[in-house]
Scaffold this motif. Sequence first.
Motif, PDB file in Angstrom:
ATOM      1  N   ALA A 169      35.843 -37.275   3.910  1.00 43.52           N
ATOM      2  CA  ALA A 169      35.385 -36.835   5.229  1.00 43.52           C
ATOM      3  C   ALA A 169      34.433 -35.660   5.119  1.00 43.52           C
ATOM      4  O   ALA A 169      33.393 -35.629   5.785  1.00 43.52           O
ATOM      5  CB  ALA A 169      36.584 -36.461   6.101  1.00 43.52           C
ATOM      6  N   VAL A 170      34.754 -34.684   4.263  1.00 47.16           N
ATOM      7  CA  VAL A 170      33.901 -33.502   4.187  1.00 47.16           C
ATOM      8  C   VAL A 170      32.560 -33.826   3.541  1.00 47.16           C
ATOM      9  O   VAL A 170      31.538 -33.234   3.895  1.00 47.16           O
ATOM     10  CB  VAL A 170      34.587 -32.337   3.438  1.00 47.16           C
ATOM     11  CG1 VAL A 170      35.862 -31.922   4.152  1.00 47.16           C
ATOM     12  CG2 VAL A 170      34.865 -32.672   1.987  1.00 47.16           C
ATOM     13  N   LEU A 171      32.537 -34.755   2.605  1.00 47.39           N
ATOM     14  CA  LEU A 171      31.267 -35.130   1.974  1.00 47.39           C
ATOM     15  C   LEU A 171      30.325 -35.750   3.001  1.00 47.39           C
ATOM     16  O   LEU A 171      29.156 -35.348   3.118  1.00 47.39           O
ATOM     17  CB  LEU A 171      31.504 -36.105   0.822  1.00 47.39           C
ATOM     18  CG  LEU A 171      30.245 -36.606   0.103  1.00 47.39           C
ATOM     19  CD1 LEU A 171      29.455 -35.441  -0.476  1.00 47.39           C
ATOM     20  CD2 LEU A 171      30.621 -37.609  -0.995  1.00 47.39           C
ATOM     21  N   ALA A 172      30.820 -36.703   3.760  1.00 41.75           N
ATOM     22  CA  ALA A 172      29.989 -37.352   4.773  1.00 41.75           C
ATOM     23  C   ALA A 172      29.535 -36.356   5.838  1.00 41.75           C
ATOM     24  O   ALA A 172      28.368 -36.349   6.241  1.00 41.75           O
ATOM     25  CB  ALA A 172      30.762 -38.498   5.421  1.00 41.75           C
ATOM     26  N   ALA A 173      30.451 -35.501   6.285  1.00 39.19           N
ATOM     27  CA  ALA A 173      30.129 -34.559   7.355  1.00 39.19           C
ATOM     28  C   ALA A 173      29.137 -33.492   6.899  1.00 39.19           C
ATOM     29  O   ALA A 173      28.177 -33.173   7.610  1.00 39.19           O
ATOM     30  CB  ALA A 173      31.406 -33.892   7.861  1.00 39.19           C
ATOM     31  N   ALA A 174      29.350 -32.938   5.722  1.00 39.07           N
ATOM     32  CA  ALA A 174      28.470 -31.872   5.242  1.00 39.07           C
ATOM     33  C   ALA A 174      27.058 -32.387   4.967  1.00 39.07           C
ATOM     34  O   ALA A 174      26.072 -31.717   5.287  1.00 39.07           O
ATOM     35  CB  ALA A 174      29.054 -31.241   3.982  1.00 39.07           C
ATOM     36  N   VAL A 175      26.954 -33.582   4.406  1.00 35.13           N
ATOM     37  CA  VAL A 175      25.632 -34.162   4.152  1.00 35.13           C
ATOM     38  C   VAL A 175      24.934 -34.478   5.477  1.00 35.13           C
ATOM     39  O   VAL A 175      23.750 -34.181   5.663  1.00 35.13           O
ATOM     40  CB  VAL A 175      25.740 -35.420   3.269  1.00 35.13           C
ATOM     41  CG1 VAL A 175      24.396 -36.143   3.198  1.00 35.13           C
ATOM     42  CG2 VAL A 175      26.207 -35.043   1.868  1.00 35.13           C
ATOM     43  N   ALA A 176      25.673 -35.063   6.419  1.00 36.70           N
ATOM     44  CA  ALA A 176      25.090 -35.377   7.728  1.00 36.70           C
ATOM     45  C   ALA A 176      24.613 -34.111   8.434  1.00 36.70           C
ATOM     46  O   ALA A 176      23.519 -34.074   9.007  1.00 36.70           O
ATOM     47  CB  ALA A 176      26.112 -36.112   8.591  1.00 36.70           C
ATOM     48  N   GLY A 177      25.430 -33.073   8.406  1.00 34.17           N
ATOM     49  CA  GLY A 177      25.042 -31.821   9.049  1.00 34.17           C
ATOM     50  C   GLY A 177      23.836 -31.177   8.385  1.00 34.17           C
ATOM     51  O   GLY A 177      22.999 -30.580   9.052  1.00 34.17           O
ATOM     52  N   SER A 178      23.721 -31.339   7.082  1.00 38.40           N
ATOM     53  CA  SER A 178      22.629 -30.727   6.346  1.00 38.40           C
ATOM     54  C   SER A 178      21.281 -31.392   6.605  1.00 38.40           C
ATOM     55  O   SER A 178      20.243 -30.762   6.405  1.00 38.40           O
ATOM     56  CB  SER A 178      22.935 -30.739   4.843  1.00 38.40           C
ATOM     57  OG  SER A 178      24.026 -29.892   4.552  1.00 38.40           O
TER      58      SER A 178
END
Length: 206
Positions: free
Chosen positions: A27-36
Amino acid sequence: MMATTHALVGAAIAAAAAVVLPETAPAVLAAAVAGSVFPDLDIYAGHRRTLHYPAYYWAAVTVALVVAATSPIPVVIAAALFLLGAAVHSVMDAFGGGLELRPWEGNSERAVYDHLNGRWLPPRRWVPYDGAPEDLLLAGVLSVPAFVVFGGDPSVRTGLLGILAISVVWVALRRRVAAVSERLAASLPASVRPFVPERFLTADER
């Protein structure tokens, strides 16, 4: 900086979070990349102003991290890292080149808009422009934490290698793309030019 460089910033952020909370890794990988990469969705609508908030994102990040600390469930942590990725992106753009089609010429003093103070932040040019060799070097360095933490997953490893491959291609073509974009913009009917971002037009076409 390149969108791929920003994506790898998100991957690095996610790697740090996954070390602390390994159960939240997907979850954090997808979210952090999307936010970036999220702020660059404004590329054709007030680029580096409409979705770039170098000050306000940090206020949202602070609130989100407090909530995540009290309710450390994956969806809350993911939301906090999405906002963190967007905040870091907005600040990073101030350390790159100016907002122009040929940023290597150094003619623009607009890097990213600071809504809090109502002014454009000037480019620092630590990375001279998106697609510069320095940008590729930064992308390579940023990919290391993600490879270390997530590299055991074949799909993630392939994704990271794909991002780096796209970065290499963009660096190779960056200056040619600028020339092609200018020619395409010049060939557009006059009625369409008001809808074309200013940086794609020459002074005579604006």
